[in-house]
Design a protein around this motif. Structure first.
Motif, PDB file in Angstrom:
ATOM      1  N   LEU A  18       0.832  -1.203   0.000  1.00  0.00           N
ATOM      2  CA  LEU A  18       0.000   0.000   0.000  1.00  0.00           C
ATOM      3  C   LEU A  18       0.866   1.253   0.000  1.00  0.00           C
ATOM      4  O   LEU A  18       1.863   1.322   0.730  1.00  0.00           O
ATOM      5  N   PRO A  19       0.539   2.279  -0.833  1.00  0.00           N
ATOM      6  CA  PRO A  19       1.266   3.559  -0.747  1.00  0.00           C
ATOM      7  C   PRO A  19       1.095   4.189   0.630  1.00  0.00           C
ATOM      8  O   PRO A  19       0.088   3.971   1.318  1.00  0.00           O
ATOM      9  N   ARG A  20       2.104   4.958   1.028  1.00  0.00           N
ATOM     10  CA  ARG A  20       2.080   5.553   2.371  1.00  0.00           C
ATOM     11  C   ARG A  20       0.890   6.498   2.572  1.00  0.00           C
ATOM     12  O   ARG A  20       0.339   6.584   3.668  1.00  0.00           O
ATOM     13  N   LYS A  21       0.504   7.220   1.512  1.00  0.00           N
ATOM     14  CA  LYS A  21      -0.609   8.163   1.664  1.00  0.00           C
ATOM     15  C   LYS A  21      -1.919   7.427   1.937  1.00  0.00           C
ATOM     16  O   LYS A  21      -2.787   7.948   2.651  1.00  0.00           O
ATOM     17  N   LEU A  45      -4.549   7.573   5.273  1.00  0.00           N
ATOM     18  CA  LEU A  45      -5.985   7.816   5.145  1.00  0.00           C
ATOM     19  C   LEU A  45      -6.822   6.697   5.742  1.00  0.00           C
ATOM     20  O   LEU A  45      -7.937   6.929   6.216  1.00  0.00           O
ATOM     21  N   VAL A  46      -6.303   5.434   5.694  1.00  0.00           N
ATOM     22  CA  VAL A  46      -7.062   4.271   6.176  1.00  0.00           C
ATOM     23  C   VAL A  46      -6.331   3.670   7.373  1.00  0.00           C
ATOM     24  O   VAL A  46      -5.316   2.975   7.204  1.00  0.00           O
ATOM     25  N   PRO A  47      -6.796   3.920   8.584  1.00  0.00           N
ATOM     26  CA  PRO A  47      -6.091   3.383   9.762  1.00  0.00           C
ATOM     27  C   PRO A  47      -6.052   1.840   9.787  1.00  0.00           C
ATOM     28  O   PRO A  47      -5.092   1.255  10.289  1.00  0.00           O
ATOM     29  N   ALA A  69      -6.272   0.377  -8.115  1.00  0.00           N
ATOM     30  CA  ALA A  69      -7.559   1.081  -8.057  1.00  0.00           C
ATOM     31  C   ALA A  69      -7.635   1.986  -6.839  1.00  0.00           C
ATOM     32  O   ALA A  69      -8.127   3.135  -6.922  1.00  0.00           O
ATOM     33  N   LEU A  70      -7.137   1.529  -5.687  1.00  0.00           N
ATOM     34  CA  LEU A  70      -7.133   2.370  -4.485  1.00  0.00           C
ATOM     35  C   LEU A  70      -6.278   3.613  -4.689  1.00  0.00           C
ATOM     36  O   LEU A  70      -6.651   4.727  -4.275  1.00  0.00           O
ATOM     37  N   ASN A  71      -5.136   3.466  -5.310  1.00  0.00           N
ATOM     38  CA  ASN A  71      -4.256   4.614  -5.526  1.00  0.00           C
ATOM     39  C   ASN A  71      -4.901   5.615  -6.485  1.00  0.00           C
ATOM     40  O   ASN A  71      -4.784   6.844  -6.305  1.00  0.00           O
ATOM     41  N   ASN A  72      -5.607   5.125  -7.527  1.00  0.00           N
ATOM     42  CA  ASN A  72      -6.304   6.037  -8.443  1.00  0.00           C
ATOM     43  C   ASN A  72      -7.410   6.794  -7.723  1.00  0.00           C
ATOM     44  O   ASN A  72      -7.606   8.010  -7.952  1.00  0.00           O
ATOM     45  N   HIS A  73      -8.144   6.115  -6.876  1.00  0.00           N
ATOM     46  CA  HIS A  73      -9.192   6.791  -6.100  1.00  0.00           C
ATOM     47  C   HIS A  73      -8.582   7.831  -5.167  1.00  0.00           C
ATOM     48  O   HIS A  73      -9.167   8.924  -4.954  1.00  0.00           O
ATOM     49  N   LEU A  86      -5.844   9.592  -5.741  1.00  0.00           N
ATOM     50  CA  LEU A  86      -5.463  10.739  -6.564  1.00  0.00           C
ATOM     51  C   LEU A  86      -6.684  11.589  -6.922  1.00  0.00           C
ATOM     52  O   LEU A  86      -6.635  12.830  -6.889  1.00  0.00           O
ATOM     53  N   LYS A  87      -7.793  10.941  -7.268  1.00  0.00           N
ATOM     54  CA  LYS A  87      -9.017  11.692  -7.568  1.00  0.00           C
ATOM     55  C   LYS A  87      -9.493  12.459  -6.338  1.00  0.00           C
ATOM     56  O   LYS A  87      -9.950  13.621  -6.438  1.00  0.00           O
ATOM     57  N   ARG A  88      -9.410  11.851  -5.198  1.00  0.00           N
ATOM     58  CA  ARG A  88      -9.843  12.514  -3.954  1.00  0.00           C
ATOM     59  C   ARG A  88      -8.995  13.752  -3.687  1.00  0.00           C
ATOM     60  O   ARG A  88      -9.532  14.830  -3.346  1.00  0.00           O
ATOM     61  N   ASP A  89      -7.653  13.611  -3.831  1.00  0.00           N
ATOM     62  CA  ASP A  89      -6.783  14.766  -3.591  1.00  0.00           C
ATOM     63  C   ASP A  89      -7.075  15.880  -4.602  1.00  0.00           C
ATOM     64  O   ASP A  89      -7.055  17.080  -4.252  1.00  0.00           O
TER      65      ASP A  89
END
Length: 441
Positions: free
Chosen positions: A11-14, A18-20, A368-372, A374-377
């Motif tokens: 998982l990316p660090r960001k 966001l998800v504990p 898919a999680l990383n793309n979501h 990026l869209k959120r940011d």
């Protein structure tokens, strides 16, 4: 098949911030790494085991019995016919009293399959559909592939104690197992493995038989001399009487090497030389020997194993007679099913496709999680300050466009020079420009 590395499933660090609950996923990855390391170590251990011969051990039970036929003492059918009749006289003339000695063997954990015998009179094999072992022969509830009697026997010899002048048949019957090369060549007598050995002879008297069996060992095993037994740690006069222990030549060489290391007998200047002590000198015959010569030197202390000798009296006063005892012999053979199972475990190909598909699904979910994220940011930055966001966005697009068009753009400093407009390509460029302008007009 596409391979996925551990980085593809991290998982990316960001996203972790966001998800504990992503800490649980990180713990699963750590557990997976430890399990993979354990499996790799076990595969290496299995491969090391497969490099050595895998042997299965079992007990071969021997049965000895004999049949008697057409004996004067048991001719009940002849009594039904009057002795004075022509039929009775003809039957008495054609019948020859005979007996059949049968030597059978069966692994105690093998299933009851059709029993095959080889006869010393015809040289061919015959099969008894239901088996012919005495009652009480143990069978396995789960049939297991096992070798038959002849697989373990190298030679069988039967010596009959009777007057050779009274009988035309030989008093010695022998069976020698053919080598694998001879059997593969289709030589006569190269029959499949069988469970019994028969000797059929004419006769109406009890006969004493001496049965000698030599068993086949792979690898070949030998008896040891007392000198070699002491070197290998056996006491020939104690409870472990070494000459009764069968060892392979490889085991002997390893045992001698262990004795040399334990007593520090290697020469310090030349490690190939062995300085023999009193016991080793008695074994090898020299004060100093080259260790590569040890296998040849110990050969004289290895002897063929003693055969198994059984005595049996063939009785003809009843139709069927069996020995009072059965004989158990410890045997071993190549454990092919276990070797195949270890090969399957070492290859690990049974669930490899399933694991690869699951890794692909995990990697796709991470992307898919990383793309979501990026869209959120992107949307969150626009919602906080639209003006600043659009300014930064347009500047970013302009920089990207400049980078893409860097090879096709003309710098202003070059355009100020007269030589720039005198290049060969300039006429062609101006013509294309005017043609484009005329088309738009």
């Amino acid at each position: 098949m596409q391979q996925h590395s551990a980085a593809d499933r991290a998982l990316p660090r960001k996203i972790e911030k966001l998800v504990p609950d992503s800490a649980f996923y990180a713990r699963l990855l750590d557990s997976e790494r430890r399990i993979d390391a354990l499996l790799m170590r076990k595969r290496l251990e299995i491969q090391a085991t497969l490099a050595k011969p895998l042997r299965a051990h079992g007990t071969l039970r021997l049965y000895i019995s004999n049949y008697a036929a057409d004996q004067p003492s048991s001719s009940a059918s002849a009594a039904a016919v009057p002795p004075s009749s022509p039929t009775s006289q003809q039957q008495q003339q054609t019948r020859v009293p005979n007996w059949t000695l049968r030597i059978e063997g069966r692994l105690l954990d093998s299933s009851l399959h059709p029993t095959t015998y080889v006869s010393s009179t015809s040289g061919h094999t015959r099969t008894s559909a239901g088996g012919a072992l005495p009652s009480g022969t143990p069978t396995s509830a789960h049939p297991t592939p096992a070798h038959r009697f002849s697989h373990f026997v190298k030679q069988i010899a039967v010596e009959l104690d009777r007057d050779p002048a009274q009988y035309r048949d030989s008093n010695i019957a022998e069976y020698t197992r053919l080598s694998a090369t001879t059997a593969a060549a289709g030589t006569a007598g190269a029959a499949a493995d069988f469970d019994g050995f028969e000797v059929k002879r004419a006769g109406d008297k009890d006969v004493k038989a001496k049965i000698t069996l030599r068993f086949d060992c792979a690898p070949e095993k030998f008896k040891m001399s007392p000198e070699l037994a002491r070197i290998l740690g056996f006491d020939p006069t104690g409870s472990k009487f070494a000459p009764s222990q069968l060892v392979s030549k490889a085991d002997v060489v390893v045992g001698v090497w262990d004795y040399i290391k334990a007593n520090n007998l290697l020469d310090q200047s030349d490690k190939r030389l062995v300085n023999c002590d009193a016991a080793l000198k008695q074994l090898l015959g020299n004060d100093v020997v080259d260790f590569p010569n040890v296998p040849d030197l110990v050969t004289r202390h290895l002897y063929p194993p003693d055969p198994i000798v059984l005595h049996y009296t063939i009785r003809v006063d009843q139709e069927y007679t069996t020995a009072h005892y059965v004989y158990d012999v410890e045997v071993e053979w190549d454990d092919l099913p276990a070797k195949a199972q270890l090969h399957a475990l070492a290859s690990g190909s049974e669930h490899a496709r399933e694991i690869s598909d699951l890794d692909a699904q995990i990697s796709a979910a991470i992307v898919a999680l990383n793309n979501h994220r990026l869209k959120r940011d992107f949307m969150l930055s626009f919602a906080r300050d639209p003006v600043v966001f659009l300014t930064k966005y347009l500047d970013s697009q302009a920089r990207d466009m400049s980078t893409l068009m860097a090879g096709n753009m003309v710098s202003r400093s070059d355009a100020r020079s007269a030589e720039f407009f005198q290049q060969e390509w300039m006429k062609d460029a101006v013509g294309k420009y005017l043609l484009a302008r005329g088309g738009r007009a």
